[in-house]
Design a protein around this motif. Structure first.
Motif, PDB file in Angstrom:
ATOM      1  N   THR A 221       0.948  -1.164  -0.014  1.00 24.82           N
ATOM      2  CA  THR A 221      -0.077   0.143   0.033  1.00 24.82           C
ATOM      3  C   THR A 221       0.953   1.093  -0.238  1.00 24.82           C
ATOM      4  O   THR A 221       0.627   2.209  -0.780  1.00 24.82           O
ATOM      5  CB  THR A 221      -0.809   0.059   1.250  1.00 24.82           C
ATOM      6  OG1 THR A 221      -1.507  -1.350   1.279  1.00 24.82           O
ATOM      7  CG2 THR A 221      -1.910   1.073   1.079  1.00 24.82           C
ATOM      8  N   ASN A 225       0.053   3.350  -2.970  1.00 19.81           N
ATOM      9  CA  ASN A 225      -0.854   4.140  -2.578  1.00 19.81           C
ATOM     10  C   ASN A 225      -0.561   5.087  -1.527  1.00 19.81           C
ATOM     11  O   ASN A 225      -1.062   5.078  -0.560  1.00 19.81           O
ATOM     12  CB  ASN A 225      -2.303   3.596  -2.022  1.00 19.81           C
ATOM     13  CG  ASN A 225      -3.099   2.784  -3.240  1.00 19.81           C
ATOM     14  OD1 ASN A 225      -3.439   3.303  -4.371  1.00 19.81           O
ATOM     15  ND2 ASN A 225      -3.484   1.575  -3.158  1.00 19.81           N
ATOM     16  N   SER A 350      -0.682   8.050  -9.210  1.00 18.90           N
ATOM     17  CA  SER A 350      -1.417   8.616  -8.043  1.00 18.90           C
ATOM     18  C   SER A 350      -1.605  10.092  -8.295  1.00 18.90           C
ATOM     19  O   SER A 350      -0.805  10.851  -8.906  1.00 18.90           O
ATOM     20  CB  SER A 350      -0.281   8.705  -6.740  1.00 18.90           C
ATOM     21  OG  SER A 350      -0.225   7.302  -6.446  1.00 18.90           O
TER      22      SER A 350
END
Lengths: 360, 314, 300
Positions: A221, A225, A350
């Protein structure tokens, strides 16, 4: 998951300097947590607070369910491994391992049994009668780990334990630490500034900056992200490419007018109106040639610099007026001045609000 | 000044390619550096080696006030070791030396440990402990001569306060005068030892202290069993410096007691000077100084073993 | 949430036990020790300000009560007797200045150049000479004293200031060269190499690169030499000749001269005057002085 180490609202000030700001962190039983950040971010300070080597200015620390905020380091149920190994140079390996136990007045048989077990786990048996000066860096670090091991504690603290080793040894010992964790299943809190160590070892990584945790997540993650521009830029080598522009609805317009459709991007919240934004794309998410044409966004670029890395090749070019790096398979022949199509899927990228620097 | 050392290497590559001859190597290569270092070389050769050998050589002659005597073998040494004054001097130095060495080292280390406890006014205390070291042996000797003088100093003061039987007359007491010397010497030298020890303490990796705390080792045991052994180098260096200073002890004695009462605080350095310039027996003085030299080398051996001995692997 | 937790739950910094017996013992010991070290200075200063009758009646540890007088200081400086003459300490002071200034300058310069040559312009035998120098620093002066007398006599400077200056320069060499060598060795060697590639020679590199970077170590060396030479007794008494006796020698002659009444106040004023220069150097330079002795010894 039962909490093994729990940090509640901990802050620390040195005079007027706030080193830790109201920090909260729950570490699960048997979890491997890595505190990652540049020097001065407070990661080592936090570890020293957990160990009890530094007094906190506010907040509480629980280890194994017990409030240890005021407890001495030896009473906290922790073992610690230091960057400089901090072995007692005049003592043999065996004495280094047993000294703390003997001082505590433990029975001889018990001491011997623990030393024997630690030596066996860390393969230190041949070196027990040597002094630290006669050991290699890797062996010394294993003795330092052994000193934590014999204490038979639940929580291991590592303060940049591999930073003094050369690259080859570092990766060897990294694997050994991972193996040790799998075998012992202790809680481990590990401080480093090396993102490779963090990504390879951690169950969860806490990225720190200015005494605050920016993001606490599993390595996948964190990498894919990142919650803000800082984390995005800190993790990854070579680092993420950033394109400045404006975001309105599902379309991102770079500063030079290039429009990049971001329709399939998973927004954290429904986007509202027009904002200044930054689009981040990892170098390995940029594809070439025919694959590029199939991507939601593709464009023709000219190669400016080529860096062969062995396993792959790094190339520098310009997209939408920004310098951008991308990773290509080492079989692909790239030459400076060559023109080719590159493309990427914004869904894998992102998007950040340029003002708040947070992910959108 | 032309710099052949440089030009040979850089700006005249053609000449540098020629294999330099032996004479070139001895005299011309790095000529400026050799000229620059020549005072040092001269001092080593003439003074430290030359003068020492000269003194040792003439200690085997019967030179009186001038160095022109005949070779007499070990006669001066035989006379030296049978002289009562030398026996007293040597025994004094041995007694004083051992006490002084142990005392200054222990007190200096303890002070350093105390100073290491994150004290307020650390700089102030260090200034106080070290200032005697900036004073000469003469000044030190005179001050303590007054403080320990029975009719002027401590004894008369305490008696004046009502304790009329109080006695502190070490400086005039044949049996105790060495300890009076010790008080003054310790006062002069401990600050120096403390500074060196403190520098040694501070040079120890802070993580060692953290590790010891995590291991639950009490502070005093950490100092004694972990830190002290780690300071071996500093300790040996300090021992050597303090030790060789003790062998030289001269001004302090001259000012404090001038060797008295009687011969009870004589020291070898004073013996040498006395025979060299006052008694006019150079051969005897040089024999005594040669023995002093040997004593220093005995002190130097442990240091040389550490400095120049085989280095351990890693 | 932490702050709401139950009463007595540890939170925040460890409560400081306001009355920590351990700390009090530490401070107690260190203050007692400090008093032992300060006592002589205190005695000298107070006594030098008292009149003779007060000294005879009172004790030397009492502060001056009756009259505070600087008369003893004046007498110590101008008219105290050494047994031969009654000119006070002033001539000795100026002799000490005349010895200390040139000795310091010459020895520091020679040592700086030698240390520099030892580090950056190694030549065959340079390490050998340095080791000899280091060992030489441990040889008792008494061993080399007489030959030095003969050398200075040969040079026809025995009994003059020049003899003392020469002797101080020679015997200051080991510690100073060690100091400079260690310091120059700690500077980045690339700097020296870069300057050489740029074509700078021995002296140019020394004066334009090394010296400007080494001002701290020059300060340390000067402090060491000034205090060391000022405090010397042995060389002064042997080499200087009666006319040129430095302050320490004159002080000893004044105090230990057996004629007349012992004027303790004058003697103590004289002692403070003699100690003043090194004390001022020490108090003003503070950390440099500490650095000097630590650097000279710990690294050596």
């Amino acid at each position: 998951m039962q909490s093994s180490v729990s940090i509640r609202d901990v802050s620390l000030n040195f005079g007027n300097v706030q080193v830790l700001r109201n920090l909260n962190l729950e570490v699960g039983q048997g979890e491997f947590i890595v505190l990652l950040g540049p020097s001065g971010c407070g990661k080592s300070t936090l570890l020293n607070c957990i160990a009890g080597l530094l007094d906190v200015s506010g907040g509480q620390i629980f280890i194994g369910g017990k409030n240890v905020t005021w407890a001495e380091p030896k009473d906290r149920g922790i073992g610690m491994v230091f960057q400089s190994y901090a072995l007692y140079p005049q003592m043999t390996v065996e004495k280094n391992l047993s000294f703390g136990l003997r001082v505590a007045g433990m029975a001889k048989e018990e001491v011997n049994a623990r030393v024997k077990r630690a030596a066996e786990i860390l393969q230190l048996e041949p070196f027990l009668q040597r002094k630290p000066a006669n050991l290699s860096g890797g062996q010394r670090q294993r003795v330092a780990i052994g000193r934590a091991l014999v204490r038979d504690v639940d929580v291991f603290l590592f303060d940049e334990p591999l930073s003094n080793l050369d690259a080859k040894l570092r990766s060897d010992l990294r694997v050994e630490i991972k193996r040790l964790h799998q075998r012992l299943k202790n809680t481990m809190i590990y401080v480093t500034h090396d993102q490779i160590e963090a990504l390879t070892l951690a169950d969860r990584i806490a990225i720190m900056k200015n005494g605050e945790i920016q993001q606490l997540s599993d390595p996948h993650t964190i990498y894919n992200n990142p919650v803000n521009l800082y984390v995005a830029g800190f993790i990854g080598s070579p680092s993420m490419n950033f394109l400045q522009g404006t975001l309105s609805g599902t379309s991102f317009t770079a500063e030079d007018g290039t429009v990049i459709p971001v329709g399939n991007y998973k927004f954290t919240a429904p986007s509202s109106g027009q904002i200044k934004a930054v689009l981040g794309v990892r170098p390995e998410h940029i594809v070439l040639g025919e694959d590029a044409q199939r991507m939601p966004f593709s464009t023709e670029v000219e190669i400016e610099i080529v860096e062969p890395m062995g396993s792959d090749t790094l190339a520098w070019t310009k997209i939408a007026g920004h310098s951008v790096t991308f990773r290509a398979d080492s079989d692909v022949v790239l030459t400076v001045g060559q023109k080719l199509f590159v493309g990427f899927d914004p869904a894998r990228g992102s998007l950040f609000n340029a003002e708040t620097t947070n992910r959108v | 000044m032309t710099d052949i050392g440089r030009s040979g290497a850089v700006s005249r590559p053609v000449e540098a390619d020629k294999p330099p001859g032996l004479l070139y190597n001895i005299f011309v290569r790095n000529i400026t550096a050799k000229i620059a270092a020549s005072p040092m070389v001269a001092i080593v050769l003439i003074v430290f080696i030359g003068c020492t050998l000269w003194s040792v050589w003439f200690s085997f002659t019967d030179s009186r006030s001038l160095p022109n005597g005949d070779f007499v073998g070990w006669a001066q040494y035989e006379r030296l070791f049978s002289a009562r004054r030398w026996k007293i001097s040597a025994t004094n130095l041995l007694t004083y030396g051992i006490f002084s060495l142990v005392f200054t080292m222990v007190v200096g280390f303890l002070l350093a440990v105390l100073m290491d406890q994150k004290l307020r006014f650390e700089d102030g205390f260090r200034t106080i402990f070290l200032y005697p070291f900036a004073l000469s042996g003469i000044v030190t000797g005179l001050v303590w001569q007054w403080i320990m003088n029975p009719t002027l100093g401590l004894q008369s003061t305490i008696r004046g306060l009502g304790w009329t039987s109080f006695t502190f007359d070490w400086i005039t007491n044949t049996d105790m005068v060495l300890y009076a010397l010790l008080i003054a010497g310790t006062w002069h030298g401990t600050g120096f030892v403390m500074v060196l020890m403190l520098a040694g303490l501070r040079s120890i990796d802070g993580e060692i202290w953290k590790a010891a705390r995590v291991d639950g080792i009490p502070t005093w045991r950490t100092y004694l069993q972990i830190v002290l052994p780690m300071m071996r180098g500093v300790i040996v260096t300090t021992l050597v410096i303090v030790g060789s200073g003790i062998v030289r002890t001269y001004d302090l004695v001259v000012a404090l007691t001038n060797g008295g009462p009687g011969l009870s605080s004589e020291v070898p350095a004073k013996y040498v000077i006395n025979y060299m310039f006052t008694a006019g027996n150079l051969g005897q003085a040089l024999a005594a100084s040669t023995v002093m030299l040997l004593a220093v080398f005995v002190i130097l051996i442990p240091w040389m073993i550490i400095e120049f001995g085989p280095k351990k692997a890693h | 949430m932490a702050n709401v937790s139950a009463v007595g739950e540890p939170s925040g910094p460890r409560p400081s036990k306001g009355f920590n017996p351990k700390r009090i013992i530490i401070y107690g010991i260190i203050i007692v020790a400090a008093m032992y070290y300060l006592l002589p200075l205190y005695v000298m200063i107070t006594t030098s300000l008292k009149g003779l009758p007060e000294i005879r009646l009172g004790n030397i540890f009492a502060p001056p009560l009756e009259i505070i007088t600087i008369e003893p200081w004046v007498k110590a400086w101008t008219s105290a007797c050494t047994g031969l003459t009654c000119n006070g300490l002033a001539p000795g002071f100026w002799n000490s200045v005349k010895i200390t200034v040139p000795s310091t300058i010459i020895s520091v310069l020679v040592a700086a150049v030698s240390g520099y040559a030892l580090v950056n312009w190694r030549f065959k035998g340079s390490e050998f000479f340095f080791t000899c120098l280091l060992l030489g620093s441990f040889i008792p002066y008494q061993v080399m004293l007489y030959p030095m007398v003969m050398i200075t006599a040969q040079l026809k400077i025995f009994g003059t200031l020049w003899a003392v200056i020469l002797v101080h320069t020679v015997f200051g060499m080991p510690i100073l060269v060690l100091l400079f060598r260690n310091y120059f060795a700690s500077l980045p060697q690339e700097l020296f190499k870069a300057a050489r590639v740029d074509g700078a020679g021995f002296w140019r590199i020394f004066f334009q690169i090394m010296v400007p970077m080494s001002l701290p170590i020059f300060a340390v060396a000067i402090i060491l030499q000034v205090t060391g030479i000022w405090n010397d007794f042995l060389f002064g008494v042997v080499f200087a000749g009666t006319q040129n006796y430095p302050m320490t020698v004159q002080l000893n002659n004044i105090v230990n001269s057996t004629q007349g009444v012992r004027e303790y106040n004058v003697n103590m004023a004289a002692t403070i005057l003699t100690a003043a220069v090194p004390l001022i150097v020490y108090f003003v330079s503070g950390k440099w002085f500490v650095r000097g002795i630590a650097a000279g010894a710990v690294k050596g």
